[in-house]
Design a protein around this motif. Structure first.
Motif, PDB file in Angstrom:
ATOM      1  N   ILE A  20      13.415  -1.536 -16.262  1.00  0.00           N
ATOM      2  CA  ILE A  20      12.859  -0.586 -15.306  1.00  0.00           C
ATOM      3  C   ILE A  20      11.482  -1.070 -14.904  1.00  0.00           C
ATOM      4  CG2 ILE A  20      12.077   1.772 -14.904  1.00  0.00           C
ATOM      5  CD1 ILE A  20      14.181   2.710 -16.910  1.00  0.00           C
ATOM      6  N   LEU A  21      11.313  -1.280 -13.625  1.00  0.00           N
ATOM      7  CA  LEU A  21      10.012  -1.668 -13.087  1.00  0.00           C
ATOM      8  C   LEU A  21       9.362  -0.429 -12.486  1.00  0.00           C
ATOM      9  CD1 LEU A  21      11.035  -4.994 -11.314  1.00  0.00           C
ATOM     10  CD2 LEU A  21      10.529  -4.573 -13.730  1.00  0.00           C
ATOM     11  N   ARG A  22       8.105  -0.257 -12.806  1.00  0.00           N
ATOM     12  CA  ARG A  22       7.438   0.984 -12.428  1.00  0.00           C
ATOM     13  C   ARG A  22       6.349   0.766 -11.386  1.00  0.00           C
ATOM     14  NH1 ARG A  22       9.390   4.424 -16.223  1.00  0.00           N
ATOM     15  NH2 ARG A  22      10.123   3.427 -18.133  1.00  0.00           N
ATOM     16  N   CYS A  23       6.203   1.761 -10.565  1.00  0.00           N
ATOM     17  CA  CYS A  23       5.245   1.691  -9.475  1.00  0.00           C
ATOM     18  C   CYS A  23       4.630   3.078  -9.287  1.00  0.00           C
ATOM     19  CB  CYS A  23       5.973   1.252  -8.203  1.00  0.00           C
ATOM     20  SG  CYS A  23       5.017   1.372  -6.677  1.00  0.00           S
ATOM     21  N   VAL A  24       3.336   3.092  -9.029  1.00  0.00           N
ATOM     22  CA  VAL A  24       2.682   4.332  -8.629  1.00  0.00           C
ATOM     23  C   VAL A  24       2.155   4.111  -7.219  1.00  0.00           C
ATOM     24  CG1 VAL A  24       0.855   5.991  -9.089  1.00  0.00           C
ATOM     25  CG2 VAL A  24       2.035   4.882 -10.993  1.00  0.00           C
ATOM     26  N   PRO A  25       2.841   4.693  -6.225  1.00  0.00           N
ATOM     27  CA  PRO A  25       2.390   4.516  -4.833  1.00  0.00           C
ATOM     28  C   PRO A  25       1.084   5.269  -4.571  1.00  0.00           C
ATOM     29  CG  PRO A  25       4.688   5.247  -4.962  1.00  0.00           C
ATOM     30  CD  PRO A  25       4.084   5.440  -6.318  1.00  0.00           C
ATOM     31  N   ILE A  26       0.536   5.046  -3.416  1.00  0.00           N
ATOM     32  CA  ILE A  26      -0.656   5.779  -3.004  1.00  0.00           C
ATOM     33  C   ILE A  26      -0.264   7.241  -2.810  1.00  0.00           C
ATOM     34  CG2 ILE A  26      -2.357   6.021  -1.143  1.00  0.00           C
ATOM     35  CD1 ILE A  26      -2.243   2.952  -0.900  1.00  0.00           C
ATOM     36  N   SER A  27      -1.130   8.144  -3.234  1.00  0.00           N
ATOM     37  CA  SER A  27      -0.741   9.542  -3.435  1.00  0.00           C
ATOM     38  C   SER A  27      -0.255  10.243  -2.177  1.00  0.00           C
ATOM     39  CB  SER A  27      -1.892  10.314  -4.061  1.00  0.00           C
ATOM     40  OG  SER A  27      -3.023  10.300  -3.193  1.00  0.00           O
ATOM     41  N   ASN A  28      -0.784   9.971  -1.025  1.00  0.00           N
ATOM     42  CA  ASN A  28      -0.362  10.698   0.166  1.00  0.00           C
ATOM     43  C   ASN A  28       0.677   9.932   0.981  1.00  0.00           C
ATOM     44  OD1 ASN A  28      -2.154   8.729   1.008  1.00  0.00           O
ATOM     45  ND2 ASN A  28      -2.932   9.947   2.713  1.00  0.00           N
ATOM     46  N   HIS A  29       1.181   8.844   0.429  1.00  0.00           N
ATOM     47  CA  HIS A  29       2.213   8.076   1.121  1.00  0.00           C
ATOM     48  C   HIS A  29       3.587   8.684   0.887  1.00  0.00           C
ATOM     49  CE1 HIS A  29      -0.151   4.075   1.731  1.00  0.00           C
ATOM     50  NE2 HIS A  29      -0.781   5.131   2.211  1.00  0.00           N
ATOM     51  N   LEU A  30       4.447   8.555   1.897  1.00  0.00           N
ATOM     52  CA  LEU A  30       5.746   9.202   1.835  1.00  0.00           C
ATOM     53  C   LEU A  30       6.921   8.227   1.837  1.00  0.00           C
ATOM     54  CD1 LEU A  30       5.135  12.127   4.366  1.00  0.00           C
ATOM     55  CD2 LEU A  30       4.941  12.181   1.865  1.00  0.00           C
ATOM     56  N   TYR A  31       6.644   6.978   2.216  1.00  0.00           N
ATOM     57  CA  TYR A  31       7.700   5.982   2.296  1.00  0.00           C
ATOM     58  C   TYR A  31       7.449   4.931   1.225  1.00  0.00           C
ATOM     59  CZ  TYR A  31       8.507   7.989   6.920  1.00  0.00           C
ATOM     60  OH  TYR A  31       8.767   8.845   7.946  1.00  0.00           O
ATOM     61  N   PHE A  32       8.521   4.550   0.547  1.00  0.00           N
ATOM     62  CA  PHE A  32       8.381   3.638  -0.586  1.00  0.00           C
ATOM     63  C   PHE A  32       9.400   2.505  -0.463  1.00  0.00           C
ATOM     64  CE2 PHE A  32       5.697   6.851  -2.053  1.00  0.00           C
ATOM     65  CZ  PHE A  32       6.365   8.055  -2.035  1.00  0.00           C
ATOM     66  N   TYR A  33       8.983   1.340  -0.952  1.00  0.00           N
ATOM     67  CA  TYR A  33       9.795   0.142  -0.754  1.00  0.00           C
ATOM     68  C   TYR A  33       9.757  -0.751  -1.987  1.00  0.00           C
ATOM     69  CZ  TYR A  33       8.769   1.580   4.028  1.00  0.00           C
ATOM     70  OH  TYR A  33       8.625   2.304   5.187  1.00  0.00           O
ATOM     71  N   TRP A  34      10.837  -1.501  -2.157  1.00  0.00           N
ATOM     72  CA  TRP A  34      10.858  -2.608  -3.103  1.00  0.00           C
ATOM     73  C   TRP A  34      11.270  -3.872  -2.364  1.00  0.00           C
ATOM     74  CZ3 TRP A  34       8.909  -2.706  -7.873  1.00  0.00           C
ATOM     75  CH2 TRP A  34       8.756  -1.503  -8.560  1.00  0.00           C
ATOM     76  N   TYR A  35      10.543  -4.949  -2.683  1.00  0.00           N
ATOM     77  CA  TYR A  35      10.829  -6.276  -2.167  1.00  0.00           C
ATOM     78  C   TYR A  35      10.929  -7.232  -3.343  1.00  0.00           C
ATOM     79  CZ  TYR A  35       9.807  -4.984   2.668  1.00  0.00           C
ATOM     80  OH  TYR A  35       9.844  -4.421   3.914  1.00  0.00           O
ATOM     81  N   ARG A  36      11.601  -8.352  -3.098  1.00  0.00           N
ATOM     82  CA  ARG A  36      11.770  -9.343  -4.153  1.00  0.00           C
ATOM     83  C   ARG A  36      11.402 -10.723  -3.617  1.00  0.00           C
ATOM     84  NH1 ARG A  36      17.738 -10.741  -6.413  1.00  0.00           N
ATOM     85  NH2 ARG A  36      17.792 -12.023  -4.529  1.00  0.00           N
ATOM     86  N   GLN A  37      10.777 -11.522  -4.464  1.00  0.00           N
ATOM     87  CA  GLN A  37      10.463 -12.892  -4.095  1.00  0.00           C
ATOM     88  C   GLN A  37      10.846 -13.817  -5.237  1.00  0.00           C
ATOM     89  OE1 GLN A  37       6.320 -14.013  -3.727  1.00  0.00           O
ATOM     90  NE2 GLN A  37       6.771 -15.497  -2.132  1.00  0.00           N
ATOM     91  N   ILE A  38      11.925 -14.547  -5.030  1.00  0.00           N
ATOM     92  CA  ILE A  38      12.290 -15.582  -5.992  1.00  0.00           C
ATOM     93  C   ILE A  38      11.270 -16.708  -5.851  1.00  0.00           C
ATOM     94  CG2 ILE A  38      14.061 -17.279  -6.592  1.00  0.00           C
ATOM     95  CD1 ILE A  38      16.134 -15.181  -5.651  1.00  0.00           C
ATOM     96  N   LEU A  39      10.911 -17.308  -6.974  1.00  0.00           N
ATOM     97  CA  LEU A  39       9.852 -18.317  -6.979  1.00  0.00           C
ATOM     98  C   LEU A  39      10.071 -19.375  -5.915  1.00  0.00           C
ATOM     99  CD1 LEU A  39       7.278 -19.264  -8.423  1.00  0.00           C
ATOM    100  CD2 LEU A  39       8.737 -20.652  -9.907  1.00  0.00           C
TER     101      LEU A  39
END
Lengths: 115, 113
Positions: A20-39
């Motif tokens: 499980i990878l965890r993220c705390v977005p900016i508090s007033n933001h409503l849209y959230f995303y995950w991106y991946r970058q293979i080396l």
């Protein structure tokens, strides 16, 4: 300046284990995303999330992936049974409501190493 | 579908000189946003500059400026007075109507002292 916080910065896991990878977005933001970058490769979109549901997902985001906003502050990416090819840098990002003219705020990333 | 192409895998520039990184894209949309992101060795994604497609004026941010040619679908980044701290991977990105980024493959910039 507000930040998107990702934890841990580096995680090593055994193949087949759940992470499980965890993220705390900016508090007033409503849209959230995950991106991946293979080396050594480009950054690729995984999933977007708004109003407690997935808005869009890529072909990469198959059944082994899931996202959740378990409380008012965290946004998580779960990989159910990790494979060697899941080794990558994972970036969380968030965006406030309105236009995309200002883009996103990215977190500093979690480096996932599957051994 | 939108695509973003960066044809220069690597570029070098002497300190204090000027360098231009190329980016082309393809889209059928008329209004969109384009971005350049810098990724230093720490691998954090840092916004450098953005351009709104409906604005004809090229964006500038201090030593960074763009040459936006909408008809040619070209969006190059010019770095003036290059500094050692500019050394990084630079990604061109297109923001889709669903607020998803399409990134190019990146250009590694080396700054020579």
């Amino acid at each position: 300046e507000p930040e998107v916080t990702q934890t841990p910065s580096h995680q090593v896991t055994q193949m087949g284990q759940e992470v499980i990878l965890r993220c705390v977005p900016i508090s007033n933001h409503l849209y959230f995303y995950w991106y991946r970058q293979i080396l050594g490769q480009k950054v690729e979109f995984l999933v977007s999330f708004y109003n407690n549901e997935i808005s869009e997902k890529s072909e990469i985001f198959d059944d082994q992936f899931s996202v959740e906003r378990p409380d008012g502050s965290n946004f998580t990416l779960k990989i159910r049974s990790t494979k060697l090819e899941d080794s990558a840098m994972y970036f969380c990002a968030s965006k406030e409501a309105g236009t995309g003219k200002y883009g996103y705020t990215f977190g500093s990333g979690t480096r996932l190493t599957v051994v | 579908a939108q695509t973003v192409t960066q044809s220069q895998p690597e570029m070098s520039v002497q300190e204090a000189e000027t360098v231009t990184l190329s980016c082309t894209y393809d889209t059928s949309e008329s209004d969109y946003y384009l971005f350049w992101y810098k990724q230093p060795p720490s691998r954090q994604m840092i916004l450098v500059i953005r351009q709104e497609a409906y604005k004809q004026q090229n964006a500038t941010e201090n030593r960074f400026s763009v040459n936006f040619q909408k008809a040619a679908k070209s969006f190059s980044l010019k770095i003036s007075d290059s500094q050692l701290g500019d050394a990084a991977m630079y990604f061109c990105a297109y923001l889709t109507g669903t607020y998803k980024y399409i990134f190019g493959t990146g250009t590694r910039l080396k700054v020579l002292a």
